[in-house]
Design a protein around this motif. Sequence first.
Motif, PDB file in Angstrom:
ATOM      1  N   PHE A  57      59.467  43.818  15.388  1.00  0.00           N
ATOM      2  CA  PHE A  57      60.820  43.539  15.889  1.00  0.00           C
ATOM      3  C   PHE A  57      61.090  44.142  17.268  1.00  0.00           C
ATOM      4  CE2 PHE A  57      65.354  43.563  16.224  1.00  0.00           C
ATOM      5  CZ  PHE A  57      65.787  42.460  15.502  1.00  0.00           C
ATOM      6  N   PRO A  58      60.911  45.450  17.479  1.00  0.00           N
ATOM      7  CA  PRO A  58      61.250  46.012  18.800  1.00  0.00           C
ATOM      8  C   PRO A  58      60.360  45.498  19.929  1.00  0.00           C
ATOM      9  CG  PRO A  58      60.191  47.669  17.436  1.00  0.00           C
ATOM     10  CD  PRO A  58      60.470  46.513  16.544  1.00  0.00           C
ATOM     11  N   ASP A  59      59.139  45.081  19.594  1.00  0.00           N
ATOM     12  CA  ASP A  59      58.253  44.548  20.637  1.00  0.00           C
ATOM     13  C   ASP A  59      58.686  43.146  21.074  1.00  0.00           C
ATOM     14  OD1 ASP A  59      56.694  46.854  20.465  1.00  0.00           O
ATOM     15  OD2 ASP A  59      55.430  45.993  18.881  1.00  0.00           O
ATOM     16  N   ARG A 103      64.659  39.643  26.431  1.00  0.00           N
ATOM     17  CA  ARG A 103      64.679  38.482  25.535  1.00  0.00           C
ATOM     18  C   ARG A 103      66.068  38.268  24.946  1.00  0.00           C
ATOM     19  NH1 ARG A 103      61.034  35.232  23.059  1.00  0.00           N
ATOM     20  NH2 ARG A 103      59.252  36.430  23.824  1.00  0.00           N
ATOM     21  N   LEU A 104      66.795  39.348  24.685  1.00  0.00           N
ATOM     22  CA  LEU A 104      68.163  39.200  24.189  1.00  0.00           C
ATOM     23  C   LEU A 104      69.027  38.466  25.210  1.00  0.00           C
ATOM     24  CD1 LEU A 104      68.791  42.694  22.553  1.00  0.00           C
ATOM     25  CD2 LEU A 104      68.433  40.520  21.373  1.00  0.00           C
ATOM     26  N   ARG A 105      68.863  38.796  26.486  1.00  0.00           N
ATOM     27  CA  ARG A 105      69.623  38.102  27.542  1.00  0.00           C
ATOM     28  C   ARG A 105      69.158  36.665  27.704  1.00  0.00           C
ATOM     29  NH1 ARG A 105      68.985  43.177  30.049  1.00  0.00           N
ATOM     30  NH2 ARG A 105      67.144  42.402  31.162  1.00  0.00           N
ATOM     31  N   ALA A 106      67.869  36.431  27.541  1.00  0.00           N
ATOM     32  CA  ALA A 106      67.320  35.100  27.805  1.00  0.00           C
ATOM     33  C   ALA A 106      67.516  34.136  26.654  1.00  0.00           C
ATOM     34  CB  ALA A 106      65.825  35.216  28.133  1.00  0.00           C
ATOM     35  N   ASP A 107      67.586  34.643  25.420  1.00  0.00           N
ATOM     36  CA  ASP A 107      67.632  33.758  24.258  1.00  0.00           C
ATOM     37  C   ASP A 107      68.894  33.913  23.410  1.00  0.00           C
ATOM     38  OD1 ASP A 107      65.162  32.412  24.636  1.00  0.00           O
ATOM     39  OD2 ASP A 107      64.103  34.195  23.961  1.00  0.00           O
ATOM     40  N   PRO A 124      54.891  36.889  12.245  1.00  0.00           N
ATOM     41  CA  PRO A 124      55.838  38.019  12.227  1.00  0.00           C
ATOM     42  C   PRO A 124      56.954  37.870  13.261  1.00  0.00           C
ATOM     43  CG  PRO A 124      53.587  38.823  12.056  1.00  0.00           C
ATOM     44  CD  PRO A 124      53.501  37.367  12.366  1.00  0.00           C
ATOM     45  N   GLY A 125      56.617  37.344  14.440  1.00  0.00           N
ATOM     46  CA  GLY A 125      57.635  37.100  15.457  1.00  0.00           C
ATOM     47  C   GLY A 125      58.643  36.063  14.996  1.00  0.00           C
ATOM     48  N   MET A 126      58.164  35.032  14.294  1.00  0.00           N
ATOM     49  CA  MET A 126      59.068  34.016  13.757  1.00  0.00           C
ATOM     50  C   MET A 126      60.051  34.632  12.761  1.00  0.00           C
ATOM     51  SD  MET A 126      58.128  30.694  11.403  1.00  0.00           S
ATOM     52  CE  MET A 126      57.931  31.776   9.971  1.00  0.00           C
ATOM     53  N   TRP A 127      59.552  35.494  11.898  1.00  0.00           N
ATOM     54  CA  TRP A 127      60.422  36.151  10.925  1.00  0.00           C
ATOM     55  C   TRP A 127      61.425  37.070  11.609  1.00  0.00           C
ATOM     56  CZ3 TRP A 127      61.358  35.037   6.044  1.00  0.00           C
ATOM     57  CH2 TRP A 127      60.419  34.298   5.331  1.00  0.00           C
ATOM     58  N   THR A 128      61.024  37.713  12.708  1.00  0.00           N
ATOM     59  CA  THR A 128      62.000  38.557  13.418  1.00  0.00           C
ATOM     60  C   THR A 128      63.132  37.702  13.986  1.00  0.00           C
ATOM     61  OG1 THR A 128      60.796  38.431  15.543  1.00  0.00           O
ATOM     62  CG2 THR A 128      60.232  40.247  14.044  1.00  0.00           C
ATOM     63  N   GLY A 129      62.813  36.483  14.433  1.00  0.00           N
ATOM     64  CA  GLY A 129      63.855  35.578  14.920  1.00  0.00           C
ATOM     65  C   GLY A 129      64.822  35.196  13.819  1.00  0.00           C
ATOM     66  N   ILE A 130      64.291  34.990  12.611  1.00  0.00           N
ATOM     67  CA  ILE A 130      65.156  34.671  11.476  1.00  0.00           C
ATOM     68  C   ILE A 130      66.060  35.860  11.153  1.00  0.00           C
ATOM     69  CG2 ILE A 130      65.162  34.110   9.009  1.00  0.00           C
ATOM     70  CD1 ILE A 130      62.535  32.579   9.514  1.00  0.00           C
TER      71      ILE A 130
END
Length: 259
Positions: free
Chosen positions: A44-46, A52-56, A217-223
């Motif tokens: 998650f933190p990576d 990314r918070l600003r961009a997405d 894992p990145g997909m799950w962090t997005g969820i």
Amino acid sequence: MRGLLMRLGYVLALPAVLVAVWWVASDDSTDVYWPPLRTILETFPDVWTGERLRADVLPSVLRLAGGYTLAAVAGIALGTVIGSHRRVRAVCEPVLEFLRAVPPPVLVPVIMLFAGIGDTMKVVVIAAGCVWPVLLNTVEGVRAVDPVMTETARSYGITGLARLRDLVLPSASPQIFAGLRQALSIGIILMVISEMFAASNGLGFTIVQFQRGFAIPGMWTGILVLGLLGFVLSVLFQLVERRVLGWYHGLRASTRRSR
């Protein structure tokens, strides 16, 4: 203070239990598509850095806010007119039922033809789905205004905008807010769906990109981010609702105490 802590405990109890169950159930998982919760949280933190918070996340929130606001204004305005006039309601009701039955995601390709593939398309898609619960609840709320109060207002010469401001909208506001609450959850869903079509940023776009690149894992962090966003917006909505409908909740509380 004690009441606030108890309320906070009630709010966090079930999420804590669900997270614990998820952690235990997935701890020894070797499935690529079902990674352990530990791995997801370490990723998650990576993934979700400030950039990314600003961009997405920020573009998604702005699109949701634009579509939701447009739907709220249009739904309340049209619902008030339709609910206040029986003939208008009789003419509009068949058309409204037809349009309401069309799923908003089906309209995405059509809206893309007229609005392009930019932010306008995404805002229109969100507004097209959110407007119906607001509109229909407003119609029913306006129709349910107490006729005795309506006659009393007429006898005192309260008409026009004064009647709308002081009687109709306050009386219908509990049901209007019920529609706004439903529209918020629909808006989040449509925000994600609209960003899966010809997008270059946003939560929906990012989750799909992770899935296509097998960054599971990145997909799950997005969820998880999407769920947290929905939770935060729900809490903010409840704060606004309690502020605006303080008289209504106070009336209900006093009625319960009198029983």
